[in-house]
Design an enzyme around this catalytic site. Structure first.
Site, mmCIF file in Angstrom:
data_model
loop_
_atom_site.group_PDB
_atom_site.id
_atom_site.type_symbol
_atom_site.label_atom_id
_atom_site.label_comp_id
_atom_site.label_asym_id
_atom_site.label_seq_id
_atom_site.Cartn_x
_atom_site.Cartn_y
_atom_site.Cartn_z
ATOM 1 N N ARG A 7 6.397 -8.158 -11.890
ATOM 2 C CA ARG A 7 5.214 -8.549 -11.110
ATOM 3 C C ARG A 7 4.636 -7.268 -10.501
ATOM 4 N NH1 ARG A 7 3.751 -9.730 -5.851
ATOM 5 N NH2 ARG A 7 2.247 -11.447 -5.592
ATOM 6 N N LYS A 30 5.939 -1.229 -3.140
ATOM 7 C CA LYS A 30 6.544 -1.710 -1.894
ATOM 8 C C LYS A 30 7.110 -0.574 -1.061
ATOM 9 C CE LYS A 30 7.379 -6.543 -2.989
ATOM 10 N NZ LYS A 30 8.364 -7.611 -3.254
#
Length: 273
Positions: A255, A221
């Site tokens: 995740r 991210k």
């Protein structure tokens, strides 16, 4: 701490890995990469072989400012993929990344095992009722607004306190409907600034007070690649560092796009204990 997936109890006292499979053309990291059956099955097989417990399939990109996709288009994208995976790997525990109750319902009928909802039921008034009827594990994430508006909604009185209150409200709503297995995801990158993402990670252990399994999703991210002045493609090492911190602060599920490295992080952190 266990969740019941299709009659199988998954023990989350040892952290587990959820491998990401985006079948969207515009995902921030792997958009458009898995377009045909061969590439999809190859990626799923690799993730399962590397130790993924769950495969998280998403057909609606939730990256900031992502294009809106109709429910019909989301169903057209995702149902054949669920069927494809289960035909080839029937024991796979598929998580469905959706905020739409009809998509959740149709995917469960096709054989998926759990639902991963970025909105915790706030974007579809029928979602919690649907999960209660299906009696499947439900991952609820913290977000404000929609993927199109969330980056303008980053004002908080007290970031962690506000998110804890949000979860307490959503968990009560779920429990009142009879939803048993709930996992919480604080939503790194969703309606949060770069600084807020790190504040959240720094105080992550406070979420233990909710007494629910905690999912951490920081894989590749922008909080990583913007801090390091690099790109999502070059953010694997940074992802592993933050995953390790997440594990030390109580994460039950990672995740990730890169399963092997996440599994190794779990093994090494477990060895400390």
């Amino acid at each position: 701490m266990t969740i019941n997936c299709k009659g199988k109890l998954v023990d989350l006292s040892t952290p587990k890995v959820m491998g990401v499979l985006n079948v969207t053309p515009d995902s921030f990291y792997d958009g458009g990469k898995y377009k045909d059956e061969t590439s999809i099955l190859k990626q799923v097989e690799q993730m399962l072989n590397e130790g993924a417990t769950f495969i998280d399939v998403g057909a609606y990109s939730s990256r900031p400012n992502a294009e809106h996709v109709s429910e019909e288009e989301e169903l057209n994208r995702i149902l054949p993929i669920v069927q494809l995976i289960l035909n080839e790997f029937p024991e796979t525990l598929i998580s469905i990344d959706t905020f739409r109750s009809e998509v959740a319902k149709q995917c469960m009928k096709t054989g998926a095992a759990l639902i991963n909802d970025i909105s915790a039921g706030n974007l579809d008034e029928n979602m919690l009722k649907t999960i209660a009827a299906l009696q499947v594990p439900y991952i609820m994430m913290h977000m404000r607004g929609t993927p199109q508006t969330m980056q303008s909604l980053t004002e908080y009185d007290d970031l962690v306190k506000d998110i804890l209150f949000y979860f307490s409200e959503r968990i009560v709503a779920a429990r009142d409907l009879g939803i048993i297995d709930v996992v919480i995801d604080p939503g790194f990158g969703f309606a949060k600034t770069l600084e807020q993402n790190f504040e959240l990670l720094n105080k992550l252990e406070l979420f233990k007070m909710i007494e629910k399994p905690l999912l951490v999703g920081v894989s590749r991210k922008s909080m990583i690649y913007k801090t390091l002045d690099t790109s999502a493609q070059d953010a694997l090492n940074g992802t592993t560092v933050l995953n390790t911190i997440g594990l030390q602060k109580g994460a039950s599920i990672l995740r990730v796009h890169d399963v092997k490295e996440a599994v190794e992080a779990i093994k090494l952190v477990e060895a400390l204990h």
